[in-house]
Scaffold this active site. Structure first.
Site, PDB file in Angstrom:
ATOM      1  N   HIS A   1       0.861  -1.181   0.000  1.00  0.00           N
ATOM      2  CA  HIS A   1       0.000   0.000   0.000  1.00  0.00           C
ATOM      3  C   HIS A   1       0.892   1.224   0.000  1.00  0.00           C
ATOM      4  O   HIS A   1       1.945   1.251   0.631  1.00  0.00           O
ATOM      5  CB  HIS A   1      -0.892   0.017   1.239  1.00  0.00           C
ATOM      6  CG  HIS A   1      -1.811   1.194   1.271  1.00  0.00           C
ATOM      7  ND1 HIS A   1      -3.002   1.221   0.573  1.00  0.00           N
ATOM      8  CD2 HIS A   1      -1.708   2.390   1.885  1.00  0.00           C
ATOM      9  CE1 HIS A   1      -3.594   2.384   0.767  1.00  0.00           C
ATOM     10  NE2 HIS A   1      -2.835   3.116   1.565  1.00  0.00           N
TER      11      HIS A   1
ATOM     12  N   ASP B   1     -14.927   2.312   8.355  1.00  0.00           N
ATOM     13  CA  ASP B   1     -13.845   3.153   7.856  1.00  0.00           C
ATOM     14  C   ASP B   1     -14.315   3.977   6.659  1.00  0.00           C
ATOM     15  O   ASP B   1     -13.952   5.138   6.515  1.00  0.00           O
ATOM     16  CB  ASP B   1     -12.632   2.324   7.456  1.00  0.00           C
ATOM     17  CG  ASP B   1     -11.544   3.207   6.872  1.00  0.00           C
ATOM     18  OD1 ASP B   1     -10.957   3.984   7.640  1.00  0.00           O
ATOM     19  OD2 ASP B   1     -11.313   3.158   5.651  1.00  0.00           O
TER      20      ASP B   1
ATOM     21  N   ARG C   1     -14.135  12.460   7.405  1.00  0.00           N
ATOM     22  CA  ARG C   1     -12.850  13.144   7.617  1.00  0.00           C
ATOM     23  C   ARG C   1     -12.499  14.016   6.422  1.00  0.00           C
ATOM     24  O   ARG C   1     -11.973  15.125   6.579  1.00  0.00           O
ATOM     25  CB  ARG C   1     -11.730  12.109   7.846  1.00  0.00           C
ATOM     26  CG  ARG C   1     -11.814  11.452   9.236  1.00  0.00           C
ATOM     27  CD  ARG C   1     -10.917  10.235   9.325  1.00  0.00           C
ATOM     28  NE  ARG C   1      -9.524  10.562   9.046  1.00  0.00           N
ATOM     29  CZ  ARG C   1      -8.622   9.712   8.585  1.00  0.00           C
ATOM     30  NH1 ARG C   1      -8.972   8.447   8.354  1.00  0.00           N
ATOM     31  NH2 ARG C   1      -7.388  10.089   8.358  1.00  0.00           N
TER      32      ARG C   1
ATOM     33  N   SER D   1      -7.007   3.641   9.579  1.00  0.00           N
ATOM     34  CA  SER D   1      -7.783   3.503   8.344  1.00  0.00           C
ATOM     35  C   SER D   1      -7.075   2.563   7.363  1.00  0.00           C
ATOM     36  O   SER D   1      -7.665   1.620   6.834  1.00  0.00           O
ATOM     37  CB  SER D   1      -7.986   4.889   7.719  1.00  0.00           C
ATOM     38  OG  SER D   1      -8.565   4.775   6.447  1.00  0.00           O
TER      39      SER D   1
ATOM     40  N   LYS E   1      -8.090  -1.851   6.763  1.00  0.00           N
ATOM     41  CA  LYS E   1      -8.448  -2.397   5.449  1.00  0.00           C
ATOM     42  C   LYS E   1      -7.462  -3.469   4.998  1.00  0.00           C
ATOM     43  O   LYS E   1      -7.841  -4.495   4.431  1.00  0.00           O
ATOM     44  CB  LYS E   1      -8.518  -1.260   4.413  1.00  0.00           C
ATOM     45  CG  LYS E   1      -9.802  -0.454   4.558  1.00  0.00           C
ATOM     46  CD  LYS E   1      -9.862   0.712   3.593  1.00  0.00           C
ATOM     47  CE  LYS E   1      -8.813   1.746   3.936  1.00  0.00           C
ATOM     48  NZ  LYS E   1      -9.056   3.066   3.342  1.00  0.00           N
TER      49      LYS E   1
END
Lengths: 441, 441
Positions: free
Chosen positions: B82, B161, B168, B183, B187
Site C-alpha cells: 500500500h 472506515d 474526515r 484507516s 483495510k
C-alpha cells in the site's frame, strides 16, 4: 467557499476573514452548511482560539441572524445584567424590579437551568401562572409601560446562536472563551442596550473555574460591547459555594422576596447591590457609586422594589399574591432538617454537588425536555468558614417524598465538608472595565 | 455512554477505554451516533492523538465492522503493498503482476485519485473494459486461480472506515497519524495477509510532507500490523517530484507496460523493485534480498510479468491487447511538446502543481462524482538535477483540445522550475521494520 478548507485553515492556526465568517454563519443559518462541518470547525476554534477580527465578525453575524429589540424614543436608559451561571444565583430576580424601580428600563432575556446550574426562567416559572414566552413586541410594550420584562430566549433573537449553542452543547465545544463571549454578547447586543453589567463566576461551581480564564472572558466581552457602543462592566464573583441560602426554584423566589424587603442573606445582598450599583451608574441615574448605593437602599426600604416585583409578576400573568404570601408558591411534599455530622469549621459547600443534587430531587433538567418540580431543593444556612457543632441544624431539605429526603441527606453529606479551616474565594474579587482590571480587597 | 462526555475527555487530553471505542464505532456504524459528534471527536483526536490502547481498539473496531478475505488452504503466501499516495505512482500496476508471477498471491484493494494524487483504480479503469468492482468472493476465486486481483474499495470491507473516511475528508480531519494508520491498516488486515509492504511518501507532494511525521506514521502502522500477526515493512520514498515520467491515467498504464518489459524510467524501476523485493522476502519465496532481486529480474526478462498483466486484465474484463498495442488505450485529442524556457538546472518539478494540472485537464476529480478523461496528462522527462538548454524538449502535454494544451503549458511553466541547483530528496530514504529504522545511503 469550500468549508473543508476553512476548517483546515483554522485547524492549522490560521484566520478566517470577516467575509468568510459572515458567509459561513449565513449559510449555516440557512441550513446550507451541515452540522458535522460546523462541529469540526468549532472544535478547531476551541483549540486555536479566534483572532479579534474573527470574533467581531462572528458576533456580528450571530447578531444579524435575527431581530432586535427597539427602544427608540424611550426616555429611560436601557441596561441589562447577565451572569455566566451558578448555584443559588437569584440576583436577576432581585435586580430587575429593584433597578427598574430606580428608573432604569430592563428587558432581560434569560436561560433555563442545564447541567448543575439553575436558570432564571425556571425560577420565574415556579411562580404560578408566570409566562416567560413573550414576543419581542410584547417586551418592548411592557418595558415602555412598566420599566422591565423578563423573558426566555426567543428564536427571534440570534437564531444562529441558538442553533450553534445546541450543537456546542452536544459536541463538547462549549468551553471556548471566544465562542462563549460571542454567544452571550450577540444576544445582549440585540436588546438595544445603553449599558451592560456582566457577572462572571469563578471557582469550582463556575463553567470556567480558573480565575485567569474568567478574566480573559471578561475582557473579551468588554471588547465586544464597547466597540459596539455598549459600555460594559464586569464583576468577577465567587462560585466556589452557592450564593445565598435558598437553592431550588420556588425556594429561590421566596429568598428573592426576602431580599427585596432588604432582608436577604449578606452574600446575596452584597453581590446583588454591587451589580445593581454598576447598572445605575452605567444608566447615569446615579452620578457615582455612593449615590447609587443610597438610591438602591432607599428603593428597598420604601417597598418600591418589592412592589415592582409584584407588578412584573402581574404583567406576565403570574399570581402576584405570592409577594405577600410565599406559601402560595409550590410546596415540597417532605421537609427535613439537616444537622452538622461533626464539630468543626465548614471548609466547603461544593456547588456542583448541590446543583446536581437538586436535579436528582427532580428540580433540574437532564435534558431540555425534562419537566421539573419547582418545589424541591435546599436551604443551606452554613457557609464556608462558619464554626458548627455536631447536631446543630445547618440546612433544610425540601423533597417530593421520604426517598427524596434520603437522597438529599446523602448529597449534603458529600457537599458540605466540615474540617479544620476554610479558604473561600473573595465574594467579589475583580471589577473589570474598558480601562482595566481592579482587584478588590 | 454519553457521547459528549467522551468528546470532552478526548478534548482535554484523556483516553477513551477500548470498550468505549468499540461501542462508539459500533453505534456510529449502526447510525446511532450523529456525524456532528463524530467530526468533533475526530478533530479532538487530530489535536490530542490516540494512546496505543485507543489506536488498537479503533483499528480493531473498524476491521470488525465488515467482512474479510479468506485464503485458508491456499499454498501461496498472500502479501500486499500500500502507498500513501503520490503523483505518477504506478508501482501497484507493475508490482501486482510482477510479484504474482514470482508465486506470491496478491489481493490488492486500491482507491481512486482525490486531491492532487492519482489513484490506482482510475489508472486500471483507463484500460477499456477493466472492471474493479469485484465482490470478495470473486477476489478469493481469482486470487486462487490467477494469483492476483485488483479491486476498488468495497463496502463489504471496513464499512465503518468508509463512513469515517468520507466524514474526515469534508471536515479537515484527514491529517492525523493515528487516524491514517487505523484507516489503512484495518483495510489491509481485512485482506487476510501473510505480510505487508508499505510505501510512505515524503516531501512536498505527500499527504504528510515532513520526514518525522512520515516516520511516525510508518512506526504506527508497523505496530498495528505486527501485533496482529502481519509482518510489516515500510519504505520511505521521495514525493518531492513525480515518480517516473508518465502522469495521467492512460499514460501511466503505458509506462507500466514499459516497466514490465524492464524498460521503465530508472526512478520508477528502483522504487518498484525495492518494494517487490521486500514482498518476496516477506513471502519467503526468496531467502534474502539478493535472491529476490535475481528472481524479479528474471521474471521481468522472461516476459512472465508482462504476461501476468495481460492475464489479470483479461480476468477482470479488460482488453488485454493493450499490452502489445498501447495505442488501444484512450488517446488524447491534442498533444504538444513542452520546451525548457531557459538554460540551467531543473531545480523542481512540483508534484502538487502537476497533480492539480491533471485535474484541470479533466484527468482528476474535484468530487467523487466527477467523470474523468483517462487520456490526458503529461510525460515529463526532465528530473530535478538535470541540466537543460533553452528550447530543449523536456515534456509532452496530452489534452482534450487546444485550450487544454494552453492550460497544460501554463501549469508546466509553474511546476518545472529551472534554476542554479537542485536538492532533491533521496529516492528511497528509510527502511523501517519492527526492529527499527535503517537510514539508506
Amino acid at each position: 467557499m469550500l468549508i473543508a478548507s476553512l476548517i483546515e485553515r483554522k485547524r492549522d492556526g490560521g484566520r478566517l476573514s470577516p467575509a468568510e465568517w459572515t458567509e459561513l454563519i449565513a449559510r449555516y443559518t440557512a441550513g446550507d452548511v451541515p452540522d458535522y462541518q460546523m462541529s469540526a470547525l468549532l472544535m478547531a476554534v476551541l483549540f486555536r482560539g479566534l483572532h479579534s477580527t474573527e470574533l467581531d465578525a462572528l458576533a456580528d453575524s450571530l447578531l444579524r441572524s435575527g431581530d432586535n429589540l427597539h427602544f427608540d424614543g424611550l426616555a429611560s436608559p436601557v441596561v441589562d445584567k447577565h451572569s455566566t451561571g451558578g448555584v443559588g444565583d437569584k440576583t436577576s430576580l432581585i435586580l430587575v424590579p429593584l433597578v427598574a424601580a430606580c428608573g432604569v428600563a430592563i428587558p432581560m432575556m434569560s436561560g433555563r437551568g442545564l447541567g448543575h446550574t439553575g436558570g432564571t426562567v425556571d425560577k420565574l416559572e415556579a411562580i404560578p401562572g408566570f409566562r416567560t414566552d413573550l414576543s419581542l413586541r410584547d417586551v418592548e410594550r411592557q418595558v415602555r409601560e412598566l420599566g422591565c420584562a423578563m423573558l426566555r430566549q426567543t428564536p427571534e433573537i440570534c437564531p444562529a446562536d441558538g442553533r450553534l449553542y445546541a450543537l456546542r452543547d452536544v459536541t463538547a465545544t462549549v468551553e471556548s472563551i471566544p465562542l462563549i463571549a460571542a454567544s452571550i454578547m450577540s444576544k445582549k447586543l440585540a436588546e438595544g442596550l445603553t449599558g451592560l453589567v456582566l457577572d462572571v463566576k469563578t471557582g469550582s461551581g463556575a463553567f470556567l473555574p480558573e480565575m485567569d480564564r474568567a478574566l480573559e472572558l471578561a475582557k473579551t466581552m468588554i471588547g465586544l460591547g464597547e466597540s459596539r457602543g455598549c459600555p460594559t462592566v464586569v464583576l468577577l464573583t465567587a462560585m466556589d459555594r452557592p450564593l445565598g441560602r435558598a437553592l431550588g426554584n420556588a425556594l429561590e423566589v421566596e429568598e428573592t422576596i426576602l431580599a427585596l424587603e432588604g432582608k436577604g442573606p449578606p452574600d446575596l445582598m452584597e453581590v446583588t447591590l454591587a451589580l445593581a450599583d454598576e447598572m445605575l451608574v452605567l444608566a447615569r441615574v446615579a452620578p457615582d457609586h455612593a449615590a447609587a448605593r443610597r438610591l438602591l437602599e432607599k428603593t428597598l426600604a420604601s417597598g418600591a422594589a418589592l412592589d415592582m416585583f409584584g407588578r412584573l409578576i402581574e404583567a406576565q400573568g403570574g399570581d402576584r399574591r405570592i409577594v405577600d404570601d410565599p406559601s402560595l408558591l409550590p410546596q415540597a411534599g417532605a421537609v427535613e432538617v439537616y444537622r452538622a455530622p461533626a464539630t468543626g469549621t465548614v471548609s466547603q459547600v461544593e456547588p456542583r454537588q448541590v446543583g446536581r443534587a437538586i436535579t436528582e430531587l427532580g428540580g433540574g433538567r437532564r435534558t431540555l425536555e425534562d419537566v421539573i418540580d419547582p418545589s424541591v431543593g435546599f436551604v443551606i444556612t452554613a457557609k464556608p468558614g462558619d464554626r458548627v457543632t455536631a447536631g446543630e441544624p445547618i440546612a433544610s431539605i425540601f423533597a417530593r417524598d421520604k426517598a427524596g429526603i434520603e437522597t438529599g441527606t446523602r448529597a449534603l453529606g458529600q457537599a458540605i465538608v466540615i474540617g479544620e479551616a476554610a479558604d473561600p474565594l473573595r465574594l467579589i474579587s475583580h471589577r473589570v472595565t474598558s480601562r482595566g482590571v481592579e482587584v478588590l480587597s
